[in-house]
Scaffold this active site. Sequence first.
Site, PDB file in Angstrom:
ATOM      1  CB  SER A  26      -0.938   0.006   1.206  1.00  0.00           C
ATOM      2  OG  SER A  26      -0.213  -0.059   2.419  1.00  0.00           O
TER       3      SER A  26
ATOM      4  CG  HIS B 280      -3.837  -1.224  -1.949  1.00  0.00           C
ATOM      5  ND1 HIS B 280      -4.334   0.057  -1.942  1.00  0.00           N
ATOM      6  CD2 HIS B 280      -3.621  -1.562  -0.651  1.00  0.00           C
ATOM      7  CE1 HIS B 280      -4.399   0.487  -0.685  1.00  0.00           C
ATOM      8  NE2 HIS B 280      -3.987  -0.480   0.107  1.00  0.00           N
TER       9      HIS B 280
ATOM     10  CE  LYS C 131      -7.417  -0.140   0.439  1.00  0.00           C
ATOM     11  NZ  LYS C 131      -8.344  -0.578   1.510  1.00  0.00           N
TER      12      LYS C 131
END
Length: 416
Positions: A189, A217, A249
Site C-alpha cells: 500500500s 490494492h 478501494k
Amino acid sequence: MRKSPRSHHDSTLDDVLASRLARQHERHRYRRRRTTVGIGPRFQREGCEWLAFCSNDYLGLAGDPRLAEGLAEGARRFGTGGGASHLVCGHSEAHARLEARLAEWTGCQRALLFSSGYQANLGVFSALLGRGDYALHDRFNHASLLDGTRLAGARLMRFAHGDAKDCGQHLAMLDSARHKLVISDGVFSMDGDVADLAALAEQCSRHRAWLMVDDAHGFGVLGANGGGTRQSQGIDPAVVPVLVGTLGKALGTQGAFVAGSDALIEALIQFARPYVYTTSLSPALAWATLTSLDIVRDEPERRDHLFTLVERFRNGAVGLSAFGLHLMPSRTPIQPLVIGSTREGGDNAVAALKLASALEAAGIWCTAIRPPTVPAGTARLRITLSAAHDVADVDRLLEALHDCARRLGSAQEAST
C-alpha cells in the site's frame, strides 16, 4: 509552603492525553481530518475546489451513478442496515449473492463478507492461529495484518521485504509441530510494488506452511479481468489458500471479503470473532457492489485508461530526481514520491509536509505520509491515480510538482 509536584497517579486523563498529543506535534506526526463535499477526485473543501491524488478509488467507481442507483435499490429491497450479525438474522439475500459472485470472480470455492478489511484480517488470524503458532510477515505488510497476529497471540516474525528466499530461511528454523502462516500484501500500500506470489508459494510448499495474501490494492486493478495480483501472475487459486480483498478501494463501496476453500469459510464462520460478533455489512452496500463487479467485468477500458495515466505520470516525473524527489519503481496506481532526507538526522517528515502544503496552494491534494506509517527517513507523497482522472489532471499534477520542487529547493539553498 511549596506545593509538591503532582505525581503520575494524580494526572487526569486529559493531562496524559494532552502530553501525548503534544509529542505527536513535536515529531511532525500529527494528523488532521479534512471535511469534503462532492465526489472525488474533485472535492470541495474549505470553500475551495481540490484535485485529489490521494484516494484509493482506483477505477473511479465511488462516484458512479450506477452504484448510487444500486445502493438505492438495495436499500428499498433489504433496508439500509443488517440489523444483526450474520449468524443471528443479518445475512440477507444481498449478502449471499455477493459472496457467490466474489467466489466466482476469485476462482475460489467460497467467499465470506466482512464489514472492513481490518476486520477480515483480524478474523483470519483469530480463526487460524493460536498461541505458539507462527505468523511470518513481509516486513512492509499492512498494520491490520500485524495487529491480527498480536491479537491471536501468535508469534510475529518478519522476513525481508519481497524476499522469498529469506522467507524460506525463516520457515526452515521454525518448529514443524506448530502451524505456520506466511502473510504478504499483494500490492504493497505504501510502496506500490507487487509480491512474487509463485516464489512465496514455493517456499510455503517446501516448508509445510500456509500462504495468506491481502490483495486490497490489487483487486479490480490488476489482471485481465481485474481479478488481482494472483490473476495477473497466472497463479492457480489453490496455491493461495487464504485470499483477502476489500470492496472500498477499486470497487468503490465498502467492506471486505475472504475467499478460499469451503473448509476455510466454514472455519471462519465458526471461529472468526470479528465475524461472529459484528453486525453484518449494510445489505444495500452489498447489493450496490454487485453492480461494481459488473462494471469491472464489462469495462476493461477503465483499467486501460488507468495504466495509461500511470505511464504518463512516470515519464513526466523523471526530472524530479534533480530536486531530491525519488519516484519508487511502481507500475501500479500507487506512485510513491520519497522526499530526499534533510540534514536533521535524516528525518524528512518536515520536507514532505512542506511539499504537500505547496501543492495545496496550487489546488492539489496529496497527503504527506510520515512515520510510523512508513520507515523513518522515507516520508513521501503517496500519489494515487484513478480512472476518474484525465490526462490533463496528470499534466497539472506534474507541472505543480516541478514548480513546487523548484521553489522549495531554491528557498532551501537561500537559507543555507
